[in-house]
Design a protein around this motif. Structure first.
Motif, PDB file in Angstrom:
ATOM      1  N   TRP A   1       1.737   9.353  -6.001  1.00  0.00           N
ATOM      2  CA  TRP A   1       2.254  10.695  -5.723  1.00  0.00           C
ATOM      3  C   TRP A   1       3.372  11.075  -6.677  1.00  0.00           C
ATOM      4  O   TRP A   1       3.471  12.206  -7.148  1.00  0.00           O
ATOM      5  CB  TRP A   1       2.750  10.718  -4.276  1.00  0.00           C
ATOM      6  N   LEU A   2       4.233  10.109  -7.012  1.00  0.00           N
ATOM      7  CA  LEU A   2       5.345  10.354  -7.920  1.00  0.00           C
ATOM      8  C   LEU A   2       4.830  10.685  -9.326  1.00  0.00           C
ATOM      9  O   LEU A   2       5.327  11.618  -9.984  1.00  0.00           O
ATOM     10  CB  LEU A   2       6.264   9.128  -7.971  1.00  0.00           C
ATOM     11  N   ASP A   3       3.829   9.968  -9.775  1.00  0.00           N
ATOM     12  CA  ASP A   3       3.265  10.241 -11.109  1.00  0.00           C
ATOM     13  C   ASP A   3       2.687  11.634 -11.179  1.00  0.00           C
ATOM     14  O   ASP A   3       2.894  12.375 -12.163  1.00  0.00           O
ATOM     15  CB  ASP A   3       2.185   9.214 -11.432  1.00  0.00           C
ATOM     16  N   GLU A   4       1.935  12.011 -10.145  1.00  0.00           N
ATOM     17  CA  GLU A   4       1.338  13.344 -10.133  1.00  0.00           C
ATOM     18  C   GLU A   4       2.404  14.424 -10.093  1.00  0.00           C
ATOM     19  O   GLU A   4       2.310  15.456 -10.773  1.00  0.00           O
ATOM     20  CB  GLU A   4       0.403  13.485  -8.934  1.00  0.00           C
ATOM     21  N   THR A   5       3.435  14.192  -9.308  1.00  0.00           N
ATOM     22  CA  THR A   5       4.505  15.176  -9.199  1.00  0.00           C
ATOM     23  C   THR A   5       5.243  15.324 -10.528  1.00  0.00           C
ATOM     24  O   THR A   5       5.564  16.457 -10.957  1.00  0.00           O
ATOM     25  CB  THR A   5       5.486  14.751  -8.093  1.00  0.00           C
ATOM     26  N   LEU A   6       5.530  14.232 -11.187  1.00  0.00           N
ATOM     27  CA  LEU A   6       6.213  14.295 -12.490  1.00  0.00           C
ATOM     28  C   LEU A   6       5.358  14.999 -13.544  1.00  0.00           C
ATOM     29  O   LEU A   6       5.872  15.772 -14.374  1.00  0.00           O
ATOM     30  CB  LEU A   6       6.554  12.876 -12.955  1.00  0.00           C
ATOM     31  N   HIS A   7       4.056  14.746 -13.469  1.00  0.00           N
ATOM     32  CA  HIS A   7       3.163  15.401 -14.419  1.00  0.00           C
ATOM     33  C   HIS A   7       3.157  16.911 -14.202  1.00  0.00           C
ATOM     34  O   HIS A   7       3.257  17.696 -15.161  1.00  0.00           O
ATOM     35  CB  HIS A   7       1.745  14.852 -14.263  1.00  0.00           C
ATOM     36  N   GLN A   8       3.054  17.342 -12.937  1.00  0.00           N
ATOM     37  CA  GLN A   8       3.079  18.764 -12.636  1.00  0.00           C
ATOM     38  C   GLN A   8       4.420  19.368 -12.981  1.00  0.00           C
ATOM     39  O   GLN A   8       4.499  20.498 -13.470  1.00  0.00           O
ATOM     40  CB  GLN A   8       2.767  18.974 -11.149  1.00  0.00           C
TER      41      GLN A   8
ATOM     42  N   LYS B   1       0.820  -1.204   0.000  1.00  0.00           N
ATOM     43  CA  LYS B   1       0.000   0.000   0.000  1.00  0.00           C
ATOM     44  C   LYS B   1       0.851   1.250   0.000  1.00  0.00           C
ATOM     45  O   LYS B   1       0.553   2.225  -0.710  1.00  0.00           O
ATOM     46  CB  LYS B   1      -0.915   0.004   1.223  1.00  0.00           C
ATOM     47  N   GLN B   2       1.902   1.228   0.769  1.00  0.00           N
ATOM     48  CA  GLN B   2       2.783   2.393   0.800  1.00  0.00           C
ATOM     49  C   GLN B   2       3.440   2.630  -0.552  1.00  0.00           C
ATOM     50  O   GLN B   2       3.578   3.768  -1.005  1.00  0.00           O
ATOM     51  CB  GLN B   2       3.851   2.195   1.882  1.00  0.00           C
ATOM     52  N   MET B   3       3.850   1.559  -1.209  1.00  0.00           N
ATOM     53  CA  MET B   3       4.503   1.703  -2.512  1.00  0.00           C
ATOM     54  C   MET B   3       3.531   2.252  -3.564  1.00  0.00           C
ATOM     55  O   MET B   3       3.883   3.125  -4.361  1.00  0.00           O
ATOM     56  CB  MET B   3       5.058   0.352  -2.968  1.00  0.00           C
ATOM     57  N   LEU B   4       2.268   1.793  -3.540  1.00  0.00           N
ATOM     58  CA  LEU B   4       1.268   2.299  -4.490  1.00  0.00           C
ATOM     59  C   LEU B   4       0.981   3.775  -4.242  1.00  0.00           C
ATOM     60  O   LEU B   4       0.852   4.560  -5.195  1.00  0.00           O
ATOM     61  CB  LEU B   4      -0.020   1.481  -4.353  1.00  0.00           C
TER      62      LEU B   4
END
Length: 445
Positions: free
Chosen positions: A316-323, A308-311
């Protein structure tokens, strides 16, 4: 008679003689004939003991005569144990009788007393040498007659009160010439049994002749050197034998000995319900505590599940990279400036510089503290000087130093007027540097 001799009152003389008699003649044996026997309504007995030439008055109080096992009467020969005393109101010495028995057994009683004194002097009766009963009694050795009433009483009581205690019987003679040796042999054999917790030496009641096997020297030493604790239960409550005195514990009767042995088992039996309840409560409390711990650990495990922590981190990483990709070009300069400001703040908050700043602040605070202490000291010092000057100004000594003086009479009272003194009176004058003593020769008003 000289003046230095002590003058006694009759009461004081009788009291001193009473004390001397009671200290000198203690627990003596006397064989004589009863005469003038009177049994008072209070329960006390008053009588005389006499032989062909003399007689002595005696008193036997209720607490002692209730143990007499025969009917005393005038003319009967008796053996008594008594202490010598004096009846103060009449100034008559008398015997305070502690025990009485028919004179026919006097010889055995004398042998008993002689052996008792010998063994007592050797320390066989000392409480320091006696063993205590074990707290947890599982198996005992019973040394008694296989056919007497004592074995029946002991076994029936133990079967009822403590059936868990095993009894090993060592049958022996308890009366007759061979009884003493037989009892000693059984005690020695029982001591070789390492599984026993203690020994009970017992027999029923009887006369002093019947109990004589338990009043001999060999049995005293055998009991004294026994490895196992020994309970002596010989005769009735009023029967005292050498075995009773040497044994670690004396029981008044065989039944009382059985009840002593059962006490540890009874205590455990009585404690069992309480211990069961306590064990149940402790188990429930432990289960509840461990259940709560388990629930908290399960919650923490769910919260810290690596998948769960990894997901969550991946999202969060995907959203940050997109922004980052979306605004990277437009905000590159802003981010660069912000990075520079953050680096500056990081530099300013570096532990090294913060420590330097704190050290500098500490130095400043120390200086302020020193300055404040100096100011306080200076202020109070100045106040002290002012008060000292005021005190000096009001001091009588200051006045005296300017040439004045003070005059006092012999009692130290201040003389304020010439009318307060008379011609010939001695006065004292106080100056700044000392005192003058003078005598008045003339007074002018």
């Amino acid at each position: 008679m000289t003046i230095s001799q002590q003058i006694y009152s009759v009461s004081a003389l009788n009291q001193q003689i009473k004390n001397l008699l009671e200290q000198e003649f203690v627990s003596l044996l006397l064989e004589a004939e009863i005469s003038n026997l009177t049994k008072a309504s209070s329960g006390h007995w008053y009588f005389s003991l006499k032989d062909a030439q003399s007689q002595v008055k005696c008193a036997m109080f209720k607490g002692s005569n209730r143990f007499v096992q025969f009917a005393p009467e005038n003319g009967k020969q008796v053996l008594v144990r008594a202490n010598v005393s004096l009846y103060k109101p009449r100034g008559e010495y008398q015997l305070i009788v502690e025990s009485m028995q028919p004179a026919g057994i006097g010889q055995l009683q004398q042998q008993f007393e002689a052996l008792k004194l010998k063994l007592s002097a050797e320390g066989l009766f000392d409480s320091q040498t006696k063993q205590s009963l074990p707290k947890d009694i599982q198996k005992i050795g019973l040394i008694t007659s296989a056919k007497g009433a004592a074995i029946h009483d002991i076994l029936s009581i133990m079967a009822r009160l403590a059936p868990n205690i095993e009894v090993i019987i060592y049958p022996c003679l308890v009366q007759g010439e061979q009884a003493c040796a037989h009892i000693c042999k059984m005690i020695e054999i029982a001591n070789q049994n390492t599984s026993l917790d203690l020994l009970v030496v017992s027999r029923g009641g009887g006369s002093i002749e019947d109990l004589w096997a338990f009043n001999q020297e060999p049995i005293a030493y055998t009991i004294h050197y026994s490895r196992l604790p020994v309970i002596s239960a010989v005769g009735h409550e009023t029967d005292i034998t050498i075995a009773d005195l040497v044994a670690d514990i004396r029981a008044a009767t065989p039944s009382a000995a059985a009840e002593m042995v059962c006490q540890s088992s009874l205590r455990q039996k009585n404690q069992l319900p309480r211990l069961t309840t306590q064990l149940k409560m402790n188990a429930e409390r432990h289960i509840s505590r461990y259940q709560n711990q388990l629930n908290r650990l399960e919650l923490r495990l769910n919260q810290q599940d690596p998948v769960k922590q990894m997901l969550n981190r991946q999202q969060w990483l995907d959203e940050t990279l997109h922004q980052l990709n979306q605004y990277l070009q437009n905000n590159l300069k802003t981010k660069t400036n912000k990075l520079a400001r953050l680096q500056q703040r990081l530099l300013e908050n570096h532990p090294k510089y913060r420590l330097q700043s704190a050290h500098q602040k500490q130095i400043q605070m120390r200086q302020k503290l020193h300055q404040a202490m100096h100011d306080h000291y200076k202020r109070y010092y100045n106040q002290h000087l002012v008060l000292t000057e005021k005190l000096q100004a009001y001091s009588p000594l200051s006045t005296l130093s300017r040439g004045y003086s003070a005059t006092f009479d012999e009692q130290g009272n201040s003389i304020q007027s010439s009318r307060d003194v008379t011609i010939g009176q001695t006065i004292k004058t106080r100056l700044a540097d000392g005192k003058i003593t003078s005598q008045i020769k003339d007074i002018e008003f």
